[in-house]
Design an enzyme around this catalytic site. Structure first.
Site, short mmCIF file in Angstrom:
data_model
loop_
_atom_site.label_atom_id
_atom_site.label_comp_id
_atom_site.label_asym_id
_atom_site.label_seq_id
_atom_site.Cartn_x
_atom_site.Cartn_y
_atom_site.Cartn_z
N TYR A 113 4.47 -11.90 6.78
CA TYR A 113 3.38 -11.52 5.89
C TYR A 113 3.09 -12.69 4.96
O TYR A 113 3.89 -13.00 4.08
CB TYR A 113 3.78 -10.26 5.11
CG TYR A 113 2.68 -9.60 4.31
CD1 TYR A 113 1.36 -10.03 4.35
CD2 TYR A 113 2.98 -8.50 3.51
CE1 TYR A 113 0.37 -9.41 3.62
CE2 TYR A 113 1.99 -7.86 2.77
CZ TYR A 113 0.70 -8.32 2.82
OH TYR A 113 -0.28 -7.70 2.09
N LYS B 24 0.83 -11.14 9.55
CA LYS B 24 -0.22 -10.46 8.79
C LYS B 24 -0.80 -11.51 7.85
O LYS B 24 -0.11 -12.02 6.95
CB LYS B 24 0.33 -9.27 8.00
CG LYS B 24 -0.77 -8.55 7.20
CD LYS B 24 -0.23 -7.38 6.38
CE LYS B 24 -1.35 -6.75 5.56
NZ LYS B 24 -0.85 -5.66 4.69
N THR C 79 0.83 -1.20 0.00
CA THR C 79 0.00 0.00 0.00
C THR C 79 0.86 1.25 0.00
O THR C 79 0.48 2.28 -0.57
CB THR C 79 -0.94 -0.01 1.21
OG1 THR C 79 -1.78 -1.17 1.15
CG2 THR C 79 -1.82 1.23 1.25
#
Length: 298
Positions: free
Chosen positions: A138, A166, A50
């Site tokens: 992640y 995550k 992001t």
């Protein structure tokens, strides 16, 4: 029992603001970080997808961590994305982020090369051994091409600096098994799973949508903590139409988030190529969905 939350509960996967000419906007980053904290985020994840990590330089990544750390102070967790396809480069980024003041590191599975599980495990151990701050692994096989399998997670959970995950694997059964058998703190990386994962022992979320509606996203978890499960479900439902537009409309979340933040007068700026800005119709649709959330949340 209160979940283990090494990085807080409500974490925003923050965009990286750029100036009109595409340069890094550190002043804007500080202003956006302060706004997000004021709106309920107790953690910020920088330099993730992001945050346009594929198109920011190593020096820009370090500067961003340092600037946000200085802005938010010590009471807010700052987690720095340091993932790359190279173990050596990831270690370099990890050490730079630690020196810049990060509280933790977001480390994605090495992408494109699709290493086997033994190599995935060795990669994460190598990074964790190189620093003195905790890691959030992640797991996003849809982007990397490689899953961190539950048994691999359980082995990695024994490392003293591997603290969290995550979770974008879309495997609630597998995630629940790891939660039940380890102390890893699981953070949802998919807005539609924020509440379901939390309900089975998750620690919170790392959310792109939290750039624009952090307070309603957190409110769903707070309601669940208070035993108001029907309210938690209603709050979760409230944000899903906006989340779907931002994350599943065919445009990357970075594009939709920057478009909406810009329309709301918050620091964002352009995206870097190869990404392209959202068109006017998309921005109008995002604004309408955003206004629905804000009206219902008042």
């Amino acid at each position: 029992m209160t979940p283990h939350r090494p990085f807080g509960q409500a974490l925003c996967a923050m965009i990286t603001p750029f100036a009109a000419d595409g340069a890094l906007d550190l002043d804007g980053a500080g202003k956006l970080a302060a706004h997000l904290v004021a709106e309920g985020c107790d953690g910020l994840v920088l330099n993730g997808t992001t945050g346009e990590s594929p198109t920011t330089t190593d020096a820009e990544k370090t500067a961003l961590v340092r600037a946000v750390r200085e802005t938010v102070g010590d009471g807010v967790a700052v987690v720095a994305g340091v993932g790359s396809a190279s173990t050596r480069h990831t270690v370099e980024l990890a050490r730079s982020a630690e020196a810049a003041g990060a509280d933790g590191l977001l480390v994605v599975t090495p992408y494109y090369s699709r290493p086997p599980q033994a190599a995935v495990e060795a990669h994460f151990r190598r990074v964790a051994d190189a620093v003195g701050i905790p890691l959030m692994l992640y797991d996003i096989p849809g982007r990397t091409g490689t899953r961190i399998e539950p048994e691999t997670m359980l082995r990695l959970a024994g490392h003293p600096r591997i603290a969290a995950v995550k979770d974008c694997a879309y495997d609630l059964l597998g995630s629940t098994k790891v939660i039940a058998r380890s102390s890893l703190a699981y953070y949802s990386g998919c807005e539609e799973l924020n509440l379901p994962l939390y309900a089975v022992g998750g620690a919170g979320f790392v959310s792109t949508v939290a750039n624009v509606v952090p307070r309603p996203l957190r409110a769903a978890l707070d309601a669940h903590d208070a035993g108001r499960t029907a309210e938690a479900a209603a709050l979760n439902h409230l944000t899903l139409p906006l989340a779907e537009l931002m994350m599943a409309s065919g445009l990357p979340g970075t594009v939709t988030t920057k478009a909406l933040l810009g329309a709301l007068g918050l620091p964002a700026g352009p995206v870097r190529e190869p990404l392209q800005p959202a068109d006017r119709a998309t921005v109008d649709g995002l604004l309408a969905a955003y206004e629905e959330v804000i009206r219902a949340d008042r």
